[in-house]
Design an enzyme around this catalytic site. Structure first.
Site, PDB file in Angstrom:
ATOM      1  N   SER A 581     118.808  86.476  -3.490  1.00 33.38           N
ATOM      2  CA  SER A 581     119.408  86.310  -2.168  1.00 33.38           C
ATOM      3  C   SER A 581     119.194  87.608  -1.367  1.00 33.38           C
ATOM      4  O   SER A 581     118.050  87.992  -1.122  1.00 33.38           O
ATOM      5  CB  SER A 581     120.890  85.953  -2.298  1.00 33.38           C
ATOM      6  OG  SER A 581     121.393  85.492  -1.067  1.00 33.38           O
ATOM      7  N   ASP A 665     117.508  74.844  -1.536  1.00 30.10           N
ATOM      8  CA  ASP A 665     118.179  76.023  -0.992  1.00 30.10           C
ATOM      9  C   ASP A 665     118.045  75.981   0.522  1.00 30.10           C
ATOM     10  O   ASP A 665     116.977  76.260   1.070  1.00 30.10           O
ATOM     11  CB  ASP A 665     117.538  77.296  -1.557  1.00 30.10           C
ATOM     12  CG  ASP A 665     118.239  78.555  -1.063  1.00 30.10           C
ATOM     13  OD1 ASP A 665     119.232  78.437  -0.317  1.00 30.10           O
ATOM     14  OD2 ASP A 665     117.799  79.652  -1.427  1.00 30.10           O
ATOM     15  N   HIS A 697     120.357  77.314  -4.043  1.00 28.46           N
ATOM     16  CA  HIS A 697     120.313  78.777  -3.967  1.00 28.46           C
ATOM     17  C   HIS A 697     120.528  79.408  -5.341  1.00 28.46           C
ATOM     18  O   HIS A 697     120.213  80.572  -5.552  1.00 28.46           O
ATOM     19  CB  HIS A 697     121.377  79.256  -2.982  1.00 28.46           C
ATOM     20  CG  HIS A 697     121.200  80.664  -2.499  1.00 28.46           C
ATOM     21  ND1 HIS A 697     120.046  81.113  -1.911  1.00 28.46           N
ATOM     22  CD2 HIS A 697     122.035  81.743  -2.523  1.00 28.46           C
ATOM     23  CE1 HIS A 697     120.171  82.400  -1.579  1.00 28.46           C
ATOM     24  NE2 HIS A 697     121.371  82.791  -1.956  1.00 28.46           N
TER      25      HIS A 697
END
Length: 956
Positions: A581, A665, A697
């Protein structure tokens, strides 16, 4: 509304198959020896959650236990468990059936549990009832009774104290009932059309498209049937949000136990909702709390927090007063990581008070005391999730910290003792367990489901915090976890970068990037909580705003310097940086910064941001990017998005990278990872894209998680091999005098390895390269001629400045340097092996096991290396004097063109005959230790032995 069931037990979706059930205790007790912990072990751990005291006497608890199928973890199940706190006797209440998950349970009286489960014959999640016998100590399993039978999943459940009302949620269209929603969905499916039409945002959120249905809370009166004691609905369920285009609980992570609350009398209901009616939902973090009087038919919810346009959430009524509730609140609109403060709302006076307004920490969860006078608070504090007791909340508000380390959650108070509670607790060193905190300040674990597993694995026993002067001179903290085998030998480094970015590496046990999954495979772990991390005060968290690529980047530079200087066993030449991320963003950013990128041999980028401006137009929660760049949209201030944009620095990228992408995601869309991979491939940089078409994600599928770690280890294994061979290579080329085996390059009949030895000093680089050219001509059967010019150039550069150079690809590195070791310097090779066996006496051979990951795209080379190592070990164990060995025997094992092994390989019969051949010629070796196929390395046995020894030979 569909009718509720009559109290019969319907067949479950999957039959109970006891022969297919094995607990992790049974599996690990069957193992004869201990092994290093890995991600498969992590996923085999039982996950324990939601402890709840018996509501009358508190002498027992019930909790949830999630188990995985042994040993392949391909399936899981979640069941209810009962524990007698006095006898310490644990009993499973519901049957563990793969694919069946019990959740959200409520102990409504002495012997009755209401809970959600997908045990229904429809496979949908419904409400079930469990009746407990008087004596549970001898109970096997209890068959639950299905209470509801709706054609939609029930996603959330909450029961009031009196068990007179409950609330549940279904996903319905805002203006339709449950039955009407089902009918509309059936009609749309029958139409043969698959079209999504949007007139506002969100189009999609987290991992799902927003196609219309909403989580709506339904409140209903319940009661026991006098004939059989089974609960049933005694009124029609009320859709509290009927005709409102909004969710409660909020998506994607809201849950009923946090965002719903019944008052102490059960007559009032409070809930949190978002404003989804317009596209502003995508750039506003405004959540509000509404209350509704359930005794007044048709009453709409009343907003009690509308004056605040930031987040207000998690209402919780006082257990003694219907007019008092507490909730958590932000003060900064559009900022999802603002500090959460606790506020008290008094409905009688219509006033709101902030508790401990001077605190600089963010409150994560709130639990009332029994008397309604104090609160238990869960707070992130310096990378631990601790528990405070805030007493006398209406007067002096005194506070005491009760739990000060690890990660503690899910506080549940004893029904009689106001200062005793159960909770979950874990740390970097210990998986999450259920604990009891007593009023005498004692803390003890209550559950032991994972003890057998933990007794059979080797893990790191140290996790230490360290601090250093970071960006702007601020104190920055980090974690250091040494390898499982200690620190006497140089070790590679896994440099982990957390996501968020307003998050931290907590002292917690994780199912994903668990520190132990790296350290137990031989890596040192360094994890920095850079500027922007939470749990160090709100000012520190806020400092990352508008500074994505500056302050955190500087912290990581300084933190890496500090770690390498302080933990000197870490090998600075074998470092890998991994981030997910925002951590993946930082991987992309570091890759483009010339002063930092070459400090890492490779990068791992999981769902990282690559193009900030494109991200601003394609992510779903726009408040995320807009706030973090300083409060700008990509059209009103494009420069703010370009200031720290990794895509602008691709020309500086040089290092290999593994990219991991989840197709679902929608926070960091897949095109971000695909774009980074495209840039790497276009620039000719070694790279691999791992694309998961069903993940979001996060990596949630157990098999996918294992595959990721296999690939992490495989990639790192190649890097470690490269470095090991570089050490050997540099040691050899700095010798003043070397022994060579010279071949007649012009006479093919004499191209064998039985020429006489003679001493030949290296006078010049040209002479050195000429000699090596002979060797590569000899081994052109495994080394492509296209590599030879690279070899010549590379040899010269390494000879002149070895510390700064790297090898261009894995095959070239291993072919070139292993040939050097095998055929260039026998004395060095066997001195090296002697040291290996002295340091690791239990290793009788190098283990090479099968793996689904191919590191070197050359099966011939993989086969040669495996065969060669076994033969070297055989010779080492049985040869008394190497100089007396006949050259013909040495030729048998080293000349590709005459070797029987090589002929078998070329004929394509290695896979079927490899083991047989090794057994035949592996005299004196333990046959178990040399069982392998023809793929590649999976374990670190080979690497650990090589890496322990190689640095000690750089002495020339």
């Amino acid at each position: 509304m569909p009718p509720t069931t009559t109290g019969t037990t319907p067949p479950t979706t999957t039959a109970w198959n006891i022969s297919d059930y094995q607990s992790n205790s049974d599996y690990y007790n069957s193992l004869s020896s201990r092994h290093n912990f890995d991600q498969s072990d992590n996923l085999r751990l039982d996950r324990l959650s939601s402890p709840r005291f018996h509501p009358i006497d508190g002498r027992s608890i019930i909790y949830l236990r999630r188990q995985s199928h042994m040993p392949d973890v391909r399936q899981s199940t979640t069941t209810l468990h009962w524990l007698d706190l006095e006898a310490n006797n644990s009993v499973p209440l519901t049957r563990p059936i793969w694919g069946i998950h019990d959740q959200q349970f409520f102990w409504v009286n002495n012997n009755t549990i209401l809970f959600l489960s997908n045990r229904a014959s429809s496979g949908l999640s419904q409400i079930f009832q469990l009746n407990l016998p008087m004596d549970l100590s001898t109970t096997d399993f209890i068959d639950p009774i299905q209470i509801t039978n709706y054609p939609l999943n029930i996603d959330n459940l909450l029961v009031n104290q009196q068990a007179s009302r409950l609330a549940f949620s279904c996903q319905v269209y805002p203006n339709l009932t449950i039955n009407q929603t089902v009918a509309r969905q059936a009609a749309e499916k029958a139409s043969g059309r698959s079209i999504y039409q949007f007139d506002k945002l969100f189009i999609r959120h987290w991992d799902e498209y927003r196609t219309g249905p909403r989580h709506h809370p339904f409140v209903v009166s319940i009661g026991r049937q006098s004939s059989n004691g089974i609960f049933s609905f005694s009124s029609d369920p009320l859709d509290v949000l009927f005709n409102v285009d909004s969710d409660s609980p909020t998506r994607p992570f809201g849950d009923a136990q946090a965002q719903w609350s019944f008052s102490s009398s059960g007559d009032w209901f409070a809930y949190t909702r978002q404003y989804d009616e317009t596209s502003e939902v995508a750039w506003s973090t405004n959540l509000d709390i509404f209350t509704v009087n359930l005794n007044i038919p048709g009453q709409k919810g009343e907003c009690i927090t509308c004056e605040n346009v930031a987040t207000d959430t998690d209402p919780s009524y006082s257990p003694t007063d219907d007019s008092i509730l507490v909730y958590r609140s932000h003060s900064v609109p559009g900022y999802e990581s603002d500090q959460y403060k606790v506020k008290v709302y008094n409905a009688t006076s219509n006033t709101t008070t902030t508790l401990r307004d001077d605190w600089d920490q963010s409150i994560q969860a709130v639990t009332w005391s029994l008397d309604g006078e104090s609160l238990y608070l869960e707070i992130g504090e310096e990378a631990s999730n601790v528990i405070y007791h805030l007493s006398d909340i209406f007067t002096n508000q005194s506070v005491v910290r009760l739990i000060d380390s690890g990660t503690s959650r899910a506080v549940n108070l004893h029904p009689i003792d106001n200062q005793t509670f159960v909770f979950t607790h874990g740390s970097i060193l210990k998986p999450t367990n259920i604990y009891l905190y007593s009023s005498n300040e004692s803390i003890r674990p209550l559950t032991n489901h994972n003890n057998a597993l933990l007794s059979k694995v080797l893990m790191s026993t140290v996790a230490e915090k360290f601090s250093f002067a970071g960006a702007q001179g601020d104190t920055v903290w980090g974690w250091h976890v040494p390898p499982v085998n200690g620190t006497p030998n140089p070790a590679p480094l896994a440099f982990l970068i957390h996501g968020g970015p307003q998050n931290s590496w907590y002292d917690s046990w994780g199912s994903g990037w668990n520190f132990q999954s790296f350290s137990s495979q031989g890596f040192a772990v360094i994890a920095i909580n850079f500027h922007g991390s939470d749990s160090y005060g709100q000012n520190f968290t806020d400092s990352i705003t508008g500074q994505y690529g500056s302050l955190p980047y500087e912290d990581l530079q300084l933190g890496l310097n500090y770690a390498l200087n302080s933990f000197t066993y870490i090998d600075p030449n074998r470092t890998v940086a991994l981030g997910a991320s925002y951590g993946g963003y930082m991987i992309n950013w570091i890759a483009g910064q010339s002063e930092m990128n070459r400090r890492f041999r490779t990068f791992v980028n999981h769902n990282g941001l690559f193009d900030m401006r494109a991200m601003g137009y394609s992510t779903e929660e726009l408040w995320f990017t807009e706030h973090d760049v300083g409060g700008h949209t990509p059209y009103d201030n494009p420069a703010a998005y370009e200031l720290y944009n990794p895509v602008n620095y691709v020309t500086n990228w040089t290092q290999p990278m593994l990219i991991i992408v989840g197709a679902h995601d929608y926070r960091v869309p897949e095109t971000q990872g695909i774009g980074a991979f495209t840039a790497l491939q276009r620039r000719g940089i070694e790279s691999r894209l791992l694309y998961f078409p069903t993940e979001n994600h996060w990596i949630l599928n157990s098999q996918h998680s294992i595959a990721c770690f296999d690939l992490f280890e495989s990639k790192l294994t190649v890097d470690d091999l490269r470095h090991t061979y570089e050490i050997i290579f540099r040691s050899c080329i700095t010798l003043k005098t070397l022994k060579f085996t010279i071949m007649d390059h012009n006479d093919l009949r004499k191209r064998i390895h039985n020429a006489p030895l003679f001493n030949q000093p290296i006078a010049t680089n040209i002479e050195y390269l000429d000699i090596y050219q002979l060797y590569f001509d000899e081994f052109d059967c495994i080394l492509s001629p296209s590599f030879l010019p690279q070899v010549k150039s590379l040899t010269a550069t390494i000879y002149n400045s070895p510390p700064q150079q790297d090898f261009l690809n894995d095959r070239l590195t291993v072919d070139f340097l292993a040939n050097l070791v095998v055929h260039f310097n026998w004395g060095f090779t066997f001195a090296y092996l002697e040291s290996v066996f002295k340091r690791t006496p239990n290793l009788k051979s190098f283990l090479i096991t099968s793996s689904p990951i191919i590191l070197i795209d050359c099966q011939k080379w993989q086969y040669f290396l495996s065969k060669y190592l076994v033969k070297v070990v055989k010779f080492h164990l049985h040869a008394c004097d190497w100089d007396l060995l006949q050259w013909s025997k040495r030729n048998e094992y080293t000349d590709f063109r005459t070797s029987a092994y090589w002929m078998k390989e070329r004929a394509g019969t290695v896979q079927t005959e490899c083991q047989q051949l090794l057994d035949e010629e592996g005299n004196g070796l333990d046959s178990i230790s040399i069982t392998f196929t023809t793929t590649t390395f999976k374990s670190f046995v080979l690497l650990e032995t090589m890496l322990k020894v190689a640095p000690s030979y750089v002495i020339f």
